[in-house]
Every structure is written in C-alpha cells, then in structure tokens.
Enzyme design. Structure first.
Site, PDB file in Angstrom:
ATOM      1  N   CYS A 111       0.803  -1.217   0.000  1.00 12.48           N
ATOM      2  CA  CYS A 111       0.000   0.000   0.000  1.00 12.48           C
ATOM      3  C   CYS A 111       0.851   1.289   0.000  1.00 12.48           C
ATOM      4  O   CYS A 111       1.460   1.594  -1.011  1.00 12.48           O
ATOM      5  CB  CYS A 111      -0.992  -0.045   1.159  1.00 12.48           C
ATOM      6  SG  CYS A 111      -2.388   1.070   0.898  1.00 12.48           S
ATOM      7  N   HIS A 211      -3.264  -5.469   2.545  1.00 12.02           N
ATOM      8  CA  HIS A 211      -2.885  -5.548   3.958  1.00 12.02           C
ATOM      9  C   HIS A 211      -3.472  -6.833   4.513  1.00 12.02           C
ATOM     10  O   HIS A 211      -3.995  -7.672   3.809  1.00 12.02           O
ATOM     11  CB  HIS A 211      -3.509  -4.387   4.750  1.00 12.02           C
ATOM     12  CG  HIS A 211      -2.975  -3.054   4.413  1.00 12.02           C
ATOM     13  ND1 HIS A 211      -1.740  -2.614   4.834  1.00 12.02           N
ATOM     14  CD2 HIS A 211      -3.521  -2.026   3.729  1.00 12.02           C
ATOM     15  CE1 HIS A 211      -1.562  -1.371   4.432  1.00 12.02           C
ATOM     16  NE2 HIS A 211      -2.621  -0.987   3.749  1.00 12.02           N
TER      17      HIS A 211
END
Ligand code: GLN
Length: 268
Positions: A111, A211
């Site tokens: 990310c 994630h």
C-alpha cells in the site's frame, strides 16, 4: 531412526549452517499498519522451516541503509506518515533503492510502501509527494476510500495464485504501459477501482494494496517472493527436502542433490 550419510554429499547440518539471508525492513516506525509486520514474520518462518536463517534489520528515519541484503520490505501508512518520511527518503535512500531494484533485489511493498516506489502521490487534499520513481507508475488521491476485503489473481509471472486480503486507500495508482500488474482484481478495487489491475510486478519487486497482512493468508505468494533472482542464483539457498523410498533427499532449487540420508541404515 538410524541415519547414515553417503560420503560424496555434504551433511544436512553443514548445508543449513551456511544458509543465512538478511531482510531489511524500511521505516517500520512509520509504515506499519493493519499488521503489515506479520509479513516479515511469515518470511522468517518459511525460511526457518527450510533451515534458512533470516536476519531482520530495521531502518528508520536517519538510519543509513545497508545493502548487504537479500530481501527488502516496506509496509503501508497514512498520507501523513508518507509525507513525514519524504525528506529522509531523498537524502540518498531513493537512489540506493532504485539501483537495488535494477540489480534484481526482491522487494515486498504494501500500500503506502508500494506507492513509494512510483513517481509520485498527489493526496486528495492537494499535497504532492515526489517518491522514488523506481517503477513507472503514479498515484492520485480520490474522494472515494477503497476499503474492504478484496481478492485478486496473480499473473503467471507471480505464480498465478488467488490472493485474499484487505485494502484501504484513497490513492488510485496508474501503471505505465511497460509495467505489469501483480494480478487482476476478482473482488474489490485494487490499483484504482477502474482498470481491474492490482499491484505491480517489476523485476523482483512485488507491490500490492493487500494488507491483512498479506503473507499469512497467501503462503504460496511468500514462496514466490523467496525465489527472487538473487536467492535463486545462489546454488545452495533454496532447499527441498523429499522422501524417496527409504532416503531423505535434500536438493537445491535447480534439482541438484546436496545430500542423501538413509532412514533404514542402508545407504541410498
Ligand atoms: N495513504 C495512502 C492512501 O490512502 C496509503 C494508505 C495505506 O497504506 N493503507 O492511498
């Protein structure tokens, strides 16, 4: 079980004593949300299960990078943290990371850490963060928060497995024409919620929005990352332990037998 070793092979212990890798974890104090550090733990465990020691070294703002390394990890973070580390990034780490990527070092970036490898991130409230520019992509913040459980299918170049994870980003990432995504979105948004692409795969860099953390749920991908160029080039680093009739056969990634141990007392 009585074990005898044949003369012409090295012992399992001798081989494994040599197997040490180093992982650099960049900015763990700033980029580490949603359990991203779990990825490092999984990399360590999966190395150790094969008798490979993984030495983990953390580098934060102000630390000088040490590139005697084998694997590189960068986790995710909020816009604020990404802005805080910019000055440090441009005091030399950016150039070092660019050349490490070109040299084929395996990177796993998540990310905010993934966004860091592109040209820039323009946040939704108008801050422009010039990033490393190691890979041809950029990110622009949007009003829409792309959040929730999602899944994608890795490209053949990255093992083809189906990955499940969790995404939470406002940045929309757009890959340059010459750059391949890590995979294609099955459910959720991925890079931008529009073109179906997810993450990036460039040389041995694996960038993703996933994630969760990513690797505990997707061990197949972990092993693909561990097969990065630098590791696979070393004859003795990737080890397979197989049972063949009454023997344990230890071989490297290129199928070269390193050791054969008999389980029965009869050498094989
Ligand atoms: N701040 C970035 C974004 O919102 C990255 C967020 C993250 O790492 N989860 O796009």
């Amino acid at each position: 079980i009585k074990m005898f070793r044949t003369q012409k092979y090295q012992s399992k212990e001798a081989i494994m004593a040599k197997l040490k890798l180093k992982l650099v974890h960049l900015y763990p104090l700033f980029l580490n949300i949603y359990g991203d550090i779990g990825n490092v733990k999984v990399l360590k465990n999966r190395c150790e299960w094969r008798g490979i020691e993984l030495d983990i070294q953390q580098f934060n703002i102000g630390d000088k990078l040490d590139f005697g390394t084998d694997i590189f990890f960068i986790g995710g973070g909020q816009d604020f943290e990404q802005q805080v580390l910019l000055e440090d990034l441009h005091q030399g780490k950016d150039n070092e990371i660019r050349s490490a990527i070109q040299d084929g070092l395996p990177f796993l970036t998540i990310c905010g850490g993934y966004q860091l490898l592109g040209a820039y991130y323009e946040t939704y409230d108008g801050h422009r963060c010039d990033f490393i520019g190691a890979i041809d992509f950029y990110t622009v913040g949007s009003a829409r928060r792309m959040i929730g459980n999602y899944s994608f299918q890795c490209g053949d170049h990255s093992g083809g497995s189906t990955v499940i994870g969790f995404e939470n980003h406002s940045g929309k990432t757009w890959l340059g024409k010459s750059v391949q995504p890590l995979g294609q979105v099955l459910k959720g948004c991925g890079n931008n919620g529009e073109d179906g692409s997810e993450g990036v795969r460039y040389l041995n860099v694996f960038g993703t929005y996933s994630h969760g953390p990513l690797l505990p749920k997707n061990p197949e991908l972990c092993d693909i990352i561990l097969r990065g160029k630098k590791i696979a080039n070393d004859n003795e680093l990737l080890i397979a332990v197989q049972f063949e009739k009454n023997n344990i056969v230890i071989s490297n990634d290129k199928n070269k037998k390193l050791s054969v141990c008999s389980l029965t007392g009869k050498t094989g």
